[in-house]
Scaffold this motif. Sequence first.
Motif, mmCIF file in Angstrom:
data_model
loop_
_atom_site.group_PDB
_atom_site.id
_atom_site.type_symbol
_atom_site.label_atom_id
_atom_site.label_comp_id
_atom_site.label_asym_id
_atom_site.label_seq_id
_atom_site.Cartn_x
_atom_site.Cartn_y
_atom_site.Cartn_z
ATOM 1 N N ASN A 96 0.835 -1.209 0.000
ATOM 2 C CA ASN A 96 0.000 0.000 0.000
ATOM 3 C C ASN A 96 0.865 1.253 0.000
ATOM 4 N N VAL A 97 1.870 1.280 0.879
ATOM 5 C CA VAL A 97 2.775 2.438 0.948
ATOM 6 C C VAL A 97 3.557 2.589 -0.352
ATOM 7 N N ALA A 98 4.062 1.457 -0.879
ATOM 8 C CA ALA A 98 4.822 1.511 -2.128
ATOM 9 C C ALA A 98 3.961 2.047 -3.265
ATOM 10 N N MET A 99 2.703 1.617 -3.306
ATOM 11 C CA MET A 99 1.800 2.066 -4.360
ATOM 12 C C MET A 99 1.533 3.559 -4.250
ATOM 13 N N SER A 100 1.351 4.026 -3.016
ATOM 14 C CA SER A 100 1.124 5.454 -2.797
ATOM 15 C C SER A 100 2.319 6.278 -3.277
ATOM 16 N N VAL A 101 3.516 5.809 -2.933
ATOM 17 C CA VAL A 101 4.730 6.524 -3.341
ATOM 18 C C VAL A 101 4.887 6.512 -4.855
ATOM 19 N N ARG A 102 4.715 5.334 -5.467
ATOM 20 C CA ARG A 102 4.888 5.214 -6.918
ATOM 21 C C ARG A 102 3.895 6.096 -7.677
#
Length: 484
Positions: free
Chosen positions: A310-316
């Motif tokens: 979830n965090v990685a997706m938000s950052v990307r």
Amino acid sequence: MEAAAPLLGVEDGDYAPVKTFRELKDMVWSETVKTWAISGPVIFQIVCQYGTNSVTNIFVGQLGEIELSGVSIAISVIATFAFGFMFGMGSATETLCGQAFGAGQIHMLGVYMQRSWIIMFICALIITPIYVFATPILKLLGQQDDVAELAGSFSLLILPQLFSFVVAFPTQKFLQAQSKVWTLAWIGFGALMIHVLMLWLFIFQFGWGTTGAALALNISGWGISIAQCIYVMGWCRDAWHGFSWLAFRDLWGFVKLSFSSAIMFCLEIWYMSTIIILAGHLPNAVISVDSLSICMNLDGWENIIFIGINVAMSVRVSNELGKARPRAAEYSVYVTVVESLLLGLLFMVAIFFAKDHFAVIFTSSVTVQKYVAKLAYLLGITMVLNSVQPVISGVAIGAGWQALVAYINLGCYYIFGLPLGIILGYVANFGVKGLWGGMIAGIAMQTIMLLIVLYKTNWNKEVAETSGRLQKWTGQDNKIKEET
């Protein structure tokens, strides 16, 4: 990373349209590496964070059953409520910092972080009465007097930890937006090791009991906050330019985005917690709650992985939208959704194969073990749904859709899923299976609606809206910066 080079446009760095299998393979590999480079350290950090509460319960459990119950309830009810709300409020920083970093407006990251500090400090003051009046609140919720009183006293002792969230969460989002996630991981690991040492000293060597456990939680919370701030101010000089009065500008707009983020996040947390409360009122309450708690424990460990994604997706997504790369954002979303779904299916298959055995880890009761085996199919389905839903929530945070997702969560969870679960569980007499089935129906509806939103998303329009949002939030600030 180099394998994706043939796909990149020359002018803006965005992906060219994928037309061949080789291009698809290169793109998928590139996105997989980028996503897991962020999510891996975040997962490690979250494990350390959960470990802090777990080892606290383990050490306190040596003091007695009442102490364990009181501290567990204080952490799982009072502190977790505050944690969820404050974490959600910090997600606005995640959106704006990620998009600003992608757009090259790195100097604004420190300003956004400071704005979040101000807003979250006010939120902490508002939440404080919950800690102060924890005892009567817990008694009202049906807890026995001696446990409620101990939990209330412990909640008051860990009040300083609440205010550590004010500093820690915005700082985490500040660093995550720049993909500086290994720093957070190592700070979390160091804090966990020191926390274990403090618990041993304070509880067993100094004999401070639950007061020592509370002191350890406070020191660990503030230790993490201070360590993150030291790193930000010492090693992030491009994004941190010192304290600024600009942090007090446009606070109301920041509050609205923060509140939408908090509501979106809390509606998701409270939804699955509700099923355990409802199960406590069923005729076979003890067996229902025990078996459900075992299933939720396993589901919680799976969620740790997908929170990292979830965090990685938000950052990307936020970075790519800030860089005006719509196709990169779109490809990143679809690759991660498919891979997360496959991972969820893998977990489901593992649960189905181990359904008659995994409960042995948690209980020696044959009755509970058999009941858990009957619930395993529902757990497997939940794991599949929970593999996709956090990814889309990460997209929502990265793109700034928090208000939309909050409305979807409210409708799917509390207007559809929860009433259906109550009807199936109590009226149709399906018990805990009915409660959980209704919950699953709500999650399924939410997942379908979010997938429809993704399918209909115009990523070029999202880039334009991101640009407009950044101009709105940074236009005056950039002008002031140029004049100075």
